[in-house]
Design a protein around this motif. Structure first.
Motif, PDB file in Angstrom:
ATOM      1  N   MET A 146     -23.488 -52.080  44.124  1.00  0.00           N
ATOM      2  CA  MET A 146     -22.364 -51.165  43.872  1.00  0.00           C
ATOM      3  C   MET A 146     -21.949 -51.189  42.404  1.00  0.00           C
ATOM      4  O   MET A 146     -21.704 -52.255  41.829  1.00  0.00           O
ATOM      5  CB  MET A 146     -21.169 -51.545  44.739  1.00  0.00           C
ATOM      6  CG  MET A 146     -21.300 -51.075  46.169  1.00  0.00           C
ATOM      7  SD  MET A 146     -21.320 -49.271  46.313  1.00  0.00           S
ATOM      8  CE  MET A 146     -19.597 -48.930  46.303  1.00  0.00           C
ATOM      9  N   GLY A 147     -21.895 -50.023  41.817  1.00  0.00           N
ATOM     10  CA  GLY A 147     -21.468 -49.903  40.422  1.00  0.00           C
ATOM     11  C   GLY A 147     -22.509 -50.352  39.424  1.00  0.00           C
ATOM     12  O   GLY A 147     -22.222 -50.483  38.229  1.00  0.00           O
ATOM     13  N   LYS A 148     -23.753 -50.609  39.890  1.00  0.00           N
ATOM     14  CA  LYS A 148     -24.816 -51.080  38.988  1.00  0.00           C
ATOM     15  C   LYS A 148     -25.875 -49.993  38.813  1.00  0.00           C
ATOM     16  O   LYS A 148     -26.121 -49.207  39.733  1.00  0.00           O
ATOM     17  CB  LYS A 148     -25.494 -52.321  39.580  1.00  0.00           C
ATOM     18  CG  LYS A 148     -24.583 -53.517  39.717  1.00  0.00           C
ATOM     19  CD  LYS A 148     -25.372 -54.685  40.292  1.00  0.00           C
ATOM     20  CE  LYS A 148     -24.493 -55.939  40.331  1.00  0.00           C
ATOM     21  NZ  LYS A 148     -25.251 -57.094  40.848  1.00  0.00           N
ATOM     22  N   PRO A 149     -26.536 -49.979  37.644  1.00  0.00           N
ATOM     23  CA  PRO A 149     -27.661 -49.044  37.483  1.00  0.00           C
ATOM     24  C   PRO A 149     -28.769 -49.370  38.492  1.00  0.00           C
ATOM     25  O   PRO A 149     -29.185 -50.529  38.621  1.00  0.00           O
ATOM     26  CB  PRO A 149     -28.140 -49.312  36.047  1.00  0.00           C
ATOM     27  CG  PRO A 149     -26.953 -49.881  35.340  1.00  0.00           C
ATOM     28  CD  PRO A 149     -26.230 -50.691  36.390  1.00  0.00           C
ATOM     29  N   VAL A 150     -29.226 -48.356  39.196  1.00  0.00           N
ATOM     30  CA  VAL A 150     -30.338 -48.506  40.133  1.00  0.00           C
ATOM     31  C   VAL A 150     -31.614 -48.122  39.385  1.00  0.00           C
ATOM     32  O   VAL A 150     -31.743 -46.994  38.881  1.00  0.00           O
ATOM     33  CB  VAL A 150     -30.141 -47.612  41.376  1.00  0.00           C
ATOM     34  CG1 VAL A 150     -31.311 -47.788  42.341  1.00  0.00           C
ATOM     35  CG2 VAL A 150     -28.819 -47.947  42.057  1.00  0.00           C
ATOM     36  N   ILE A 151     -32.510 -49.080  39.296  1.00  0.00           N
ATOM     37  CA  ILE A 151     -33.698 -48.901  38.451  1.00  0.00           C
ATOM     38  C   ILE A 151     -34.947 -48.791  39.322  1.00  0.00           C
ATOM     39  O   ILE A 151     -35.276 -49.723  40.072  1.00  0.00           O
ATOM     40  CB  ILE A 151     -33.883 -50.084  37.477  1.00  0.00           C
ATOM     41  CG1 ILE A 151     -32.590 -50.340  36.670  1.00  0.00           C
ATOM     42  CG2 ILE A 151     -35.087 -49.843  36.574  1.00  0.00           C
ATOM     43  CD1 ILE A 151     -32.174 -49.212  35.762  1.00  0.00           C
ATOM     44  N   ALA A 152     -35.632 -47.683  39.203  1.00  0.00           N
ATOM     45  CA  ALA A 152     -36.933 -47.534  39.869  1.00  0.00           C
ATOM     46  C   ALA A 152     -37.987 -48.262  39.039  1.00  0.00           C
ATOM     47  O   ALA A 152     -38.095 -48.032  37.828  1.00  0.00           O
ATOM     48  CB  ALA A 152     -37.295 -46.063  39.986  1.00  0.00           C
ATOM     49  N   VAL A 153     -38.720 -49.140  39.685  1.00  0.00           N
ATOM     50  CA  VAL A 153     -39.861 -49.777  39.012  1.00  0.00           C
ATOM     51  C   VAL A 153     -41.106 -49.100  39.588  1.00  0.00           C
ATOM     52  O   VAL A 153     -41.541 -49.411  40.701  1.00  0.00           O
ATOM     53  CB  VAL A 153     -39.876 -51.295  39.247  1.00  0.00           C
ATOM     54  CG1 VAL A 153     -40.967 -51.933  38.394  1.00  0.00           C
ATOM     55  CG2 VAL A 153     -38.513 -51.910  38.909  1.00  0.00           C
ATOM     56  N   LEU A 154     -41.602 -48.112  38.855  1.00  0.00           N
ATOM     57  CA  LEU A 154     -42.713 -47.300  39.352  1.00  0.00           C
ATOM     58  C   LEU A 154     -44.017 -48.044  39.083  1.00  0.00           C
ATOM     59  O   LEU A 154     -44.430 -48.207  37.930  1.00  0.00           O
ATOM     60  CB  LEU A 154     -42.710 -45.925  38.676  1.00  0.00           C
ATOM     61  CG  LEU A 154     -41.436 -45.096  38.895  1.00  0.00           C
ATOM     62  CD1 LEU A 154     -41.563 -43.741  38.215  1.00  0.00           C
ATOM     63  CD2 LEU A 154     -41.137 -44.918  40.375  1.00  0.00           C
ATOM     64  N   ASN A 155     -44.632 -48.493  40.163  1.00  0.00           N
ATOM     65  CA  ASN A 155     -45.737 -49.438  40.058  1.00  0.00           C
ATOM     66  C   ASN A 155     -47.032 -48.778  40.523  1.00  0.00           C
ATOM     67  O   ASN A 155     -47.143 -48.362  41.681  1.00  0.00           O
ATOM     68  CB  ASN A 155     -45.415 -50.679  40.916  1.00  0.00           C
ATOM     69  CG  ASN A 155     -46.357 -51.829  40.617  1.00  0.00           C
ATOM     70  OD1 ASN A 155     -47.350 -51.668  39.911  1.00  0.00           O
ATOM     71  ND2 ASN A 155     -46.054 -52.986  41.176  1.00  0.00           N
ATOM     72  N   THR A 156     -48.018 -48.721  39.627  1.00  0.00           N
ATOM     73  CA  THR A 156     -49.319 -48.128  39.971  1.00  0.00           C
ATOM     74  C   THR A 156     -50.289 -49.179  40.505  1.00  0.00           C
ATOM     75  O   THR A 156     -51.501 -48.949  40.526  1.00  0.00           O
ATOM     76  CB  THR A 156     -49.927 -47.427  38.738  1.00  0.00           C
ATOM     77  OG1 THR A 156     -49.870 -48.316  37.624  1.00  0.00           O
ATOM     78  CG2 THR A 156     -49.199 -46.150  38.405  1.00  0.00           C
ATOM     79  N   TRP A 157     -49.750 -50.320  40.943  1.00  0.00           N
ATOM     80  CA  TRP A 157     -50.602 -51.354  41.553  1.00  0.00           C
ATOM     81  C   TRP A 157     -51.227 -50.849  42.851  1.00  0.00           C
ATOM     82  O   TRP A 157     -50.610 -50.104  43.608  1.00  0.00           O
ATOM     83  CB  TRP A 157     -49.760 -52.597  41.870  1.00  0.00           C
ATOM     84  CG  TRP A 157     -50.547 -53.654  42.601  1.00  0.00           C
ATOM     85  CD1 TRP A 157     -51.268 -54.650  42.044  1.00  0.00           C
ATOM     86  CD2 TRP A 157     -50.685 -53.792  44.026  1.00  0.00           C
ATOM     87  NE1 TRP A 157     -51.862 -55.406  43.026  1.00  0.00           N
ATOM     88  CE2 TRP A 157     -51.534 -54.902  44.256  1.00  0.00           C
ATOM     89  CE3 TRP A 157     -50.211 -53.071  45.125  1.00  0.00           C
ATOM     90  CZ2 TRP A 157     -51.889 -55.319  45.533  1.00  0.00           C
ATOM     91  CZ3 TRP A 157     -50.573 -53.489  46.405  1.00  0.00           C
ATOM     92  CH2 TRP A 157     -51.399 -54.608  46.598  1.00  0.00           C
ATOM     93  N   SER A 158     -52.426 -51.268  43.119  1.00  0.00           N
ATOM     94  CA  SER A 158     -53.024 -51.153  44.448  1.00  0.00           C
ATOM     95  C   SER A 158     -54.176 -52.138  44.502  1.00  0.00           C
ATOM     96  O   SER A 158     -54.609 -52.659  43.464  1.00  0.00           O
ATOM     97  CB  SER A 158     -53.538 -49.742  44.739  1.00  0.00           C
ATOM     98  OG  SER A 158     -54.782 -49.554  44.089  1.00  0.00           O
ATOM     99  N   GLU A 159     -54.692 -52.341  45.690  1.00  0.00           N
ATOM    100  CA  GLU A 159     -55.798 -53.296  45.838  1.00  0.00           C
ATOM    101  C   GLU A 159     -57.117 -52.737  45.329  1.00  0.00           C
ATOM    102  O   GLU A 159     -58.117 -53.434  45.353  1.00  0.00           O
ATOM    103  CB  GLU A 159     -55.917 -53.750  47.298  1.00  0.00           C
ATOM    104  CG  GLU A 159     -54.823 -54.724  47.684  1.00  0.00           C
ATOM    105  CD  GLU A 159     -55.054 -55.374  49.033  1.00  0.00           C
ATOM    106  OE1 GLU A 159     -55.795 -54.800  49.850  1.00  0.00           O
ATOM    107  OE2 GLU A 159     -54.465 -56.447  49.267  1.00  0.00           O
TER     108      GLU A 159
END
Ligand code: FES
Length: 577
Positions: free
Chosen positions: A42-55
């Motif tokens: 609540m009240g904090k920046p919500v940060i997307a960590v866009l991750n191109t990881w895969s196996e």
């Protein structure tokens, strides 16, 4: 620029979490379902960590750990991290080419950022097309964004010999075909050429584009050069997480960082590294997303004044690990001096000049001084002529010098299958003076403009010792490749470009100093052939490919989709209630 400081209720995510209505009840109750207390977000920046990881992405195997380090930094700085997987684009595996899906990743990034409660994002990429795809999508959405480069893998090793990604694959494959090494030795190369996490460690597309991203101002200073497995890479991942939170509070967006001058810095960096020709297509596309009208002509203009200082394969001798120990990109940018506009803002809130202040070169054979460049200029050249009205590209630094001016008869292959079937035929009418032409290898035709541009030298010529000859296509070429390969011919043959009209035996003239690519037939003959040309059937009948073949632009425009390339104010916000 004067930076503002947002209040919590001004965060974009406040619309999901902070208001008091039925919808926000759902958002909060479902976040609680995942084990988070309101005090976590609540009240904090919500940060997307866009991750191109895969196996299946061998270059990003360390991203499972790095994402935890990014999240640690976000928590430390008072943000709320949310890992989001996005399309992985694994260069060695995806067919027909990851380039077909670069715009898919860009669309996914833009739509993920648009449709979820994110205030900012960390872009985790490195393997070739992931860098431009992530940047393109984030730029179009224009939320605060910071790029995390995967970092190069360690030097390859085989029996005490250093191996470079791609470059030594092509080299030893040619040696195998010429009977100079055994199958067992070839297997030794296979097991040692890629021996750690990280992207290709030659100056291929990955190293070129991550360096360009840093020069654009989109990474923390120095990050692009750090090997993937170095502890300092992990430290920078955590610092990246910390930094994005502050970028949200101060509303520092891509549109504040990306300017015509920052793109000039990126182009100059690519040239000084003798970077991949693919960077032309990608940077043009990235720039157009940012509303910057970068053209291929600008690459040519800057190439004429930019020395190649990075002595890195395939144009040079060393690898990215050596480059890092020699001082890395910060040292190279500092050495470029007045060729770089150091007033440009970067993601850490400082200028590029402030970020490279005090950077030193520790090995001036790896990073050459301007007084002693690897090549004085012309790391890349953009050609035009009746064979490429909208341009074509060649890398003079990575070809045999005697071919810079060349005339020879064309040996034409109508597509890749035709070339694969006939190139090694002993009866093929080809000599070292011939010009090999491959048609239907462009953005629409191949489809997706694969990296076929380093056309193979016929086996009978290899046995004679020929290691380079003029080759022309509308394809791209791996940045780890080398040779007198004319690439990105635009418009492509599949849509009726002049390359489609070349016939066996036509004389083709390449003149790199004059930037000329000419088919030596009369204008009347060219017009007659054009009138007789019939458009081939488009390759896709379903799926994403249909969208691609209808909307992809030509190489000189960056191969973006025509409906995505223009800058919009925000990309549009969803009506969430
Ligand atoms: Fe991933 Fe080369 S295969 S960067």
């Amino acid at each position: 620029m004067t930076l503002i400081r947002k209040k919590p209720e001004e965060l974009r995510s406040h619309r999901w979490y902070g208001v008091n209505d039925l919808r926000s009840f759902g958002h909060r109750s479902r976040t609680a379902q995942m084990g988070y207390h309101a005090s976590d977000y609540m009240g904090k920046p919500v940060i997307a960590v866009l991750n191109t990881w895969s196996e299946i992405n061998s270059c990003h195997t360390h991203f499972k750990q790095r994402v935890e380090e990014v999240k640690r930094g976000i928590w430390q700085a008072g943000g709320f991290p949310v890992e989001m997987p996005v399309m992985t684009l694994a260069e060695p595996f995806q067919k027909p080419t990851t380039m077909l899906y670069r715009n898919f990743l860009a669309m996914e990034v833009e739509e993920v950022l648009r449709s979820y409660p994110f205030d900012g994002c960390v872009l985790m990429g490195g393997c070739d097309k992931t860098t431009p795809g992530l940047l393109m999508g984030a730029i179009s959405m224009n939320l605060p964004a910071i790029y995390l480069p995967a970092g190069p893998m360690l030097r390859g090793d085989w029996n005490g010999r250093t191996l470079g990604s791609g470059s030594d694959t092509w080299k030893y494959w040619a040696e195998l075909r010429a009977g100079k090494i055994t199958e067992d030795e070839w297997k030794g190369v296979e097991s040692g050429i890629a021996r750690s996490p990280g992207h290709c460690m030659t100056m291929g597309t990955a190293s070129t584009m991550t360096s360009a991203a840093e020069a654009l101002g989109m990474t923390l200073p120095g990050f692009a050069s750090i090997p993937a497995v170095d502890s300092r890479h992990a430290q920078h991942a955590s610092l990246t997480g910390q930094r994005i939170v502050e970028m949200v509070w101060t509303d520092l967006k891509p549109s504040d960082i990306l300017t015509p001058k920052s793109f000039d810095n990126a182009v100059t960096t690519v040239l000084a590294l003798s970077g991949s020709t693919n960077a032309i297509v990608h940077l043009v596309a990235v720039a157009r997303r940012a509303g910057v009208p970068l053209t291929t002509a600008r690459f040519d203009a800057l190439a004429r004044v930019t020395p190649v200082l990075g002595n890195i394969r395939p144009a040079g001798k060393y690898l990215m690990e050596d480059f890092f120990y020699a001082g890395g990109l910060r040292a190279l940018l500092a050495e470029l001096g007045d060729l770089i506009d150091d007033s440009q803002l970067t993601v850490n809130g400082a200028t590029l000049g402030e970020n490279i202040a005090g950077a030193e070169i520790f090995n001036d054979d790896v990073i050459r001084r301007r007084a002693n460049p690897l090549v004085p200029n012309d790391g890349l050249a953009v050609l035009t002529g009746n064979l490429a009205p909208d341009g074509a590209v060649i890398k003079p630094a990575a070809m045999e010098a005697h071919l810079l001016k060349h005339r020879g008869p064309a040996v034409v292959f109508s597509d890749y299958a035709d070339m694969a079937a006939r190139i090694d035929d002993e009866a093929l009418d080809v000599t070292a003076d011939s010009v090999i032409v491959l048609q239907h290898a462009g953005p629409v035709g191949a489809p997706g403009m694969p990296e076929w541009g380093q056309l193979p030298i016929p086996q009978k010529l290899l046995k004679e010792g020929v290691r380079d000859m003029v080759r022309i296509s509308d394809a791209r070429m791996s940045g780890t490749s080398y040779g007198a390969c004319v690439l990105h011919v635009a418009p492509e043959s599949f849509v009726g470009g002049p390359l489609a009209l070349v016939k066996d035996g036509d004389i083709v003239e390449l003149d790199v100093p004059a930037r000329r690519l000419h088919l030596d037939i009369t204008d009347d003959e060219l017009a007659a052939r054009r009138a007789a040309w019939k458009a081939p059937k488009r390759p896709f009948e379903r799926g994403f490919g249909v969208m691609h073949q209808l909307h992809v632009t030509q190489a000189d425009k960056g191969c973006d989709f025509d409906f995505l390339e223009e800058k919009t104010a925000t990309g549009g916000e969803p009506d969430i209630h």
